[in-house]
Design an enzyme around this catalytic site. Sequence first.
Site, PDB file in Angstrom:
ATOM      1  N   GLU A  43      76.745  84.053 129.239  1.00 61.30           N
ATOM      2  CA  GLU A  43      75.339  84.029 128.844  1.00 61.30           C
ATOM      3  C   GLU A  43      75.147  83.017 127.720  1.00 61.30           C
ATOM      4  O   GLU A  43      75.378  83.347 126.534  1.00 61.30           O
ATOM      5  CB  GLU A  43      74.900  85.418 128.356  1.00 61.30           C
ATOM      6  CG  GLU A  43      74.976  86.488 129.413  1.00 61.30           C
ATOM      7  CD  GLU A  43      73.973  87.622 129.154  1.00 61.30           C
ATOM      8  OE1 GLU A  43      73.274  87.997 130.102  1.00 61.30           O
ATOM      9  OE2 GLU A  43      73.878  88.100 128.011  1.00 61.30           O
TER      10      GLU A  43
ATOM     11  N   SER B 177      67.699  83.997 131.527  1.00 59.20           N
ATOM     12  CA  SER B 177      66.465  83.629 132.224  1.00 59.20           C
ATOM     13  C   SER B 177      66.623  83.546 133.747  1.00 59.20           C
ATOM     14  O   SER B 177      66.025  82.686 134.398  1.00 59.20           O
ATOM     15  CB  SER B 177      65.901  82.313 131.662  1.00 59.20           C
ATOM     16  OG  SER B 177      65.587  82.457 130.292  1.00 59.20           O
TER      17      SER B 177
ATOM     18  N   ASN C 179      69.991  94.437 132.459  1.00 58.47           N
ATOM     19  CA  ASN C 179      70.156  94.873 131.071  1.00 58.47           C
ATOM     20  C   ASN C 179      68.754  95.069 130.506  1.00 58.47           C
ATOM     21  O   ASN C 179      68.063  94.111 130.202  1.00 58.47           O
ATOM     22  CB  ASN C 179      70.919  93.791 130.286  1.00 58.47           C
ATOM     23  CG  ASN C 179      70.988  94.106 128.802  1.00 58.47           C
ATOM     24  OD1 ASN C 179      70.635  95.206 128.371  1.00 58.47           O
ATOM     25  ND2 ASN C 179      71.452  93.141 128.021  1.00 58.47           N
TER      26      ASN C 179
ATOM     27  N   HIS D 224      77.535  91.551 123.942  1.00 54.82           N
ATOM     28  CA  HIS D 224      76.301  90.814 124.229  1.00 54.82           C
ATOM     29  C   HIS D 224      75.933  89.964 123.015  1.00 54.82           C
ATOM     30  O   HIS D 224      76.165  90.360 121.878  1.00 54.82           O
ATOM     31  CB  HIS D 224      75.169  91.789 124.567  1.00 54.82           C
ATOM     32  CG  HIS D 224      73.978  91.094 125.121  1.00 54.82           C
ATOM     33  ND1 HIS D 224      73.044  90.478 124.318  1.00 54.82           N
ATOM     34  CD2 HIS D 224      73.584  90.861 126.401  1.00 54.82           C
ATOM     35  CE1 HIS D 224      72.129  89.904 125.087  1.00 54.82           C
ATOM     36  NE2 HIS D 224      72.435  90.126 126.354  1.00 54.82           N
TER      37      HIS D 224
ATOM     38  N   LYS E 146      67.888  96.215 127.762  1.00 53.81           N
ATOM     39  CA  LYS E 146      67.831  96.046 126.295  1.00 53.81           C
ATOM     40  C   LYS E 146      67.033  97.207 125.679  1.00 53.81           C
ATOM     41  O   LYS E 146      67.086  98.323 126.195  1.00 53.81           O
ATOM     42  CB  LYS E 146      67.262  94.668 125.947  1.00 53.81           C
ATOM     43  CG  LYS E 146      68.029  93.540 126.667  1.00 53.81           C
ATOM     44  CD  LYS E 146      67.715  92.157 126.179  1.00 53.81           C
ATOM     45  CE  LYS E 146      68.526  91.133 126.960  1.00 53.81           C
ATOM     46  NZ  LYS E 146      68.326  89.775 126.517  1.00 53.81           N
TER      47      LYS E 146
HETATM   48  P1  13P Z   1      66.943  87.253 129.991  1.00 53.03           P
HETATM   49  O1  13P Z   1      67.179  87.421 131.466  1.00 53.03           O
HETATM   50  O2  13P Z   1      65.726  87.950 129.485  1.00 53.03           O
HETATM   51  O3  13P Z   1      67.036  85.809 129.574  1.00 53.03           O
HETATM   52  O4  13P Z   1      68.168  88.009 129.240  1.00 53.03           O
HETATM   53  C1  13P Z   1      69.468  87.726 129.631  1.00 53.03           C
HETATM   54  C2  13P Z   1      70.362  88.702 128.998  1.00 53.03           C
HETATM   55  O5  13P Z   1      70.554  88.694 127.790  1.00 53.03           O
HETATM   56  C3  13P Z   1      70.993  89.724 129.845  1.00 53.03           C
HETATM   57  O6  13P Z   1      71.986  90.414 129.170  1.00 53.03           O
END
Ligand code: 13P
Length: 256
Positions: free
Chosen positions: A168, A214, A9, A96, A11
Amino acid sequence: MRRFLIAGNWKMNSTSASAKELAQGLVDGVSLKDTDVEVLISPPFPYLSQVKSIVDGSPVQLGAQNAYFEAQGAFTGETSADMLTDIGCSHVILGHSERRHVLGESDEIINKKVHACLNEGLTVILCVGELLKDRESNQTESVLETQMKGGLKGVEAGAMGKIVIAYEPVWAIGTGVTASPEQAEAAHQFLRNWLSENYNAEVSEQMQILYGGSVKGSNANELLSQTNVDGALVGGASLKADQFLPIIEAAVGLSS
Ligand code: 13P
């Protein structure tokens, strides 16, 4: 046997140039032949088409980070599920935590989006997860239950093959703090039991439940080794091919 899904992802990160470079780096580095591993990347909307042209013909699949529930019309700034299938997306991430907590999406809105995307044939990665205060007050399971019930309202068992769940925990996203393998496994086990009780044993057994928060090359193996962890939804470590590929390789190693 459930297949692993390693999903990136991105983002709201990357540029046109870096998106191309990252996608090309993954296509060049990934080798999934004869494995039970699937790989997906979800770039920002403006780069979906150009990334699609790079991953076409490779095992890397394409997903979007969101969709709107209406099919078309006067909805400035929104993108429909139909548009996503039109440009070659197979998956969409919905619910999300950043959309829930930064952009104020409710379970009701997420549920409308789930239905719209299923109707277009997209596979939905439905994200659920508790805040730190929920965990500290022993509310993790009730939060997960509310989000599962709300997000999947009206989704029949026959459509559940097009759903992936991503657990998550919000306190583990982008913080460098990962849920311990035991914490992840306990939440995944809870979600699988919920699916069994609210759908049936087959839906529960077949459901891919991903862990996100993470995940990196150094912790992927122990997280993916848990019985009920079927993959990862990766944020930060999906932005560099040399950080994402080791997570894929951990899954490949466990699947063979
Ligand atoms: P990180 O891997 O940066 O913690 O983000 C996790 C996430 O939100 C994936 O959708």
